[in-house]
Design a protein around this motif. Structure first.
Motif, PDB file in Angstrom:
ATOM      1  N   VAL A   9       0.835  -1.214   0.000  1.00  0.00           N
ATOM      2  CA  VAL A   9       0.000   0.000   0.000  1.00  0.00           C
ATOM      3  C   VAL A   9       0.863   1.254   0.000  1.00  0.00           C
ATOM      4  O   VAL A   9       0.604   2.214  -0.754  1.00  0.00           O
ATOM      5  N   ALA A  10       1.911   1.255   0.842  1.00  0.00           N
ATOM      6  CA  ALA A  10       2.782   2.421   0.908  1.00  0.00           C
ATOM      7  C   ALA A  10       3.504   2.640  -0.418  1.00  0.00           C
ATOM      8  O   ALA A  10       3.614   3.778  -0.908  1.00  0.00           O
ATOM      9  N   THR A  11       3.985   1.534  -1.018  1.00  0.00           N
ATOM     10  CA  THR A  11       4.681   1.649  -2.301  1.00  0.00           C
ATOM     11  C   THR A  11       3.732   2.156  -3.379  1.00  0.00           C
ATOM     12  O   THR A  11       4.083   3.036  -4.190  1.00  0.00           O
ATOM     13  N   GLY A  12       2.524   1.598  -3.413  1.00  0.00           N
ATOM     14  CA  GLY A  12       1.554   2.050  -4.412  1.00  0.00           C
ATOM     15  C   GLY A  12       1.209   3.517  -4.251  1.00  0.00           C
ATOM     16  O   GLY A  12       1.087   4.256  -5.249  1.00  0.00           O
ATOM     17  N   GLY A  13       1.075   3.967  -3.002  1.00  0.00           N
ATOM     18  CA  GLY A  13       0.765   5.381  -2.786  1.00  0.00           C
ATOM     19  C   GLY A  13       1.889   6.286  -3.265  1.00  0.00           C
ATOM     20  O   GLY A  13       1.643   7.324  -3.911  1.00  0.00           O
TER      21      GLY A  13
END
Length: 517
Positions: A9-13
């Motif tokens: 999730v953090a990488t995608g954001g």
């Protein structure tokens, strides 16, 4: 699973924010893809199970800082600072040494944006510090930091000297270099890990080791610490103030201590490899000691068995001699007291006496004189062949003198070989050849009998055991129809000549010949 989901999730954001920022700056699609790919490459490299957790977190943080720099201009230097620290920590995930802490402090200054260009000096410092490490731990940080420093330095120099400088092209070059650094991180870590795992084998097989001292010498050379010492736990008396101690255990039981001054052992991977090498060396030396102890016990047992057999033969011969004397005394008493039947009594005594004498003769013929050694074997062989029922020739070189044990063993070989040739081979001619070859004394008995002797027979096996006590060897060559050669070889270092010896040392005596009439 929760951590992985949060990571994704953090990488995608961050990726979405970076793409939006690049599109807002009217960047081309392929430039945006390259920009995002660099950050994602570092994040994936950190997500792979290669290396300590702190090392992987720092690598992934480089990718996050890179993507964050696309969103906030103020965060652009952050990825450089994090990358420098990640290279300083490679491959252990720990910052060790004053030089490493100096580079880390410089990276903190860069992260705050307090250092103007060129930031290349930071990576030069990282490369110099990495060059001081072991070969397995330095090629990746030196190469990566050197490549980044060269790219930044060249771009900064060209930008100051030429008006036609293209920032987009310089950025692309920098992105390519960072992408290669990210992709090669997992490979570099596995390479360093394999080198350390091979340290134990490399140390153990690099040269013949003479106990723990020889092992410590080789290990010290491998680690760059010639003062390194390895002690068994039970022999360790305590450490010295100027040395560090590495404890080595097996199944939670201390087995050895490594006293060293090597900074390389601050690396946990290197320390584990050294522990493995020391554990193997201590175990190997212990097994060797146990094997030598058992071998010594076996040789001592063999010697006791041979000595007991010799004493038994001598006791039997003595007992037979006493029986003969008793028969003679009984005969004398009977002749003195009984006048009738004297002839019959004499016949009985004579028959029993002849039998006893024959038995004693056969037995004593195979027992050597008590004073063999210093060349007396030649005289003992003369007595031995005088009773042989076949033609025997003795060839005895003048330098073939040995100690008592060696000459006794060779005497028994010659005695057994003569008896076998006469009883079982129907030999008509036998030759005994005693020679010295350097520090080896050899006796060979050759006959012209029927051959086909069984080397596994009890007599020859006993001779082989007797020679083995002296580290000697017995060889039997007996092709059917050709004859038999029994050769005994015993180590016997040459001794200085003794002028008082009864055996001449200067020249070989002529062969002795005894022919049966």
């Amino acid at each position: 699973m929760v951590r992985l989901a949060a990571w994704v999730v953090a990488t995608g954001g961050l990726v979405m924010l970076a793409v939006r920022a690049d599109l807002a700056s009217q960047a081309d699609g392929w430039r945006t893809a390259v920009d995002v790919a660099v950050g994602v490459a570092f994040i994936i490299g950190g997500a792979l199970p290669t290396g300590p957790a702190r090392q992987r977190v720092m690598v992934a943080a480089v990718g996050g800082a890179w993507l964050l720099g696309s969103v906030f201009v103020q965060a652009l230097p952050l990825h450089q600072a994090v990358l420098a620290v990640a290279l300083v920590m490679f491959p252990t995930g720990v910052i060790r040494g004053r030089f490493a802490w100096l580079a880390t402090a410089f990276a903190g200054v860069v992260a705050l944006g307090l250092v103007p260009q060129p930031v290349a000096l930071l990576f030069v410092l990282v490369a110099v510090g990495a060059a001081m490490r072991l070969p397995s731990a330095r090629w990746y940080p030196v190469t990566a930091a050197g490549a980044v420093a060269a790219t930044l330095g060249v771009s900064w120099s060209i930008a100051r000297s030429r008006e036609s400088f293209d920032p987009a092209l310089a950025l692309l070059d920098y992105q390519v270099v960072l992408g290669l650094v990210a992709v090669t991180f997992p490979v570099a870590y596995w390479s360093a890990l394999r080198v350390r795992r091979r340290l134990a084998d490399a140390v153990l097989v690099s040269r013949p080791l003479a106990g723990l001292d020889g092992f410590a010498s080789v290990l010290g050379e491998a680690l760059g610490d010639l003062s390194l010492r390895v002690h068994r736990w039970q022999d360790f008396a305590g450490g010295q103030a100027d040395r560090q101690l590495l404890m080595v255990s097996e199944a939670d039981v201390p087995v050895a201590v490594v006293a060293h001054r090597s900074t390389a052992l601050e690396d946990p991977l290197t320390a584990r490899a050294v522990e493995t090498a020391v554990r193997l060396a201590v175990t190997n030396i212990r097994l060797q000691d146990e094997q030598l102890s058992r071998l010594s016990e076996l040789e001592a047992a063999r010697a006791r068995v041979v000595a007991a057999a010799d004493r038994q033969r001598e006791d039997v011969a003595e007992e037979l001699g006493q029986n003969v004397a008793a028969l003679l005394r009984d005969a004398q008493a009977e002749l003195a007291d009984v006048r009738v039947g004297t002839a019959t009594a004499l016949d009985i005594v004579a028959a029993e006496l002849a039998t006893a004498i024959a038995e004693i003769g056969d037995l004593v013929a195979g027992i050597p004189p008590a004073t063999l050694g210093e060349g007396r074997l030649r005289d003992a062989l003369e007595i031995l062949v005088a009773r042989a029922p076949a033609e025997v020739v003795i060839s005895y070189s003048g330098d073939s003198a040995g100690d008592a044990d060696t000459e006794t063993a060779l005497f028994y070989v010659c005695s057994e070989a003569l008896a076998n040739a006469a009883k079982h081979a129907d030999a008509g001619r036998i030759k005994i050849d005693v020679r010295r070859y350097g520090d080896l004394l050899e006796a060979a008995v050759t006959d012209d009998g029927r051959g086909g002797a069984d080397a596994s027979g009890s007599g020859l096996t006993g001779l082989s055991d007797r020679l083995a006590v002296l580290d000697g060897r017995l060889r039997v060559e007996s092709p059917p129809g050709v004859g038999t050669t029994v050769t005994a070889t015993v180590p016997c270092p040459r001794r200085p000549a003794n002028r008082s010896s009864a055996t001449a040392r200067g020249s070989s005596p002529p062969p002795l010949r005894r022919t049966t009439r």
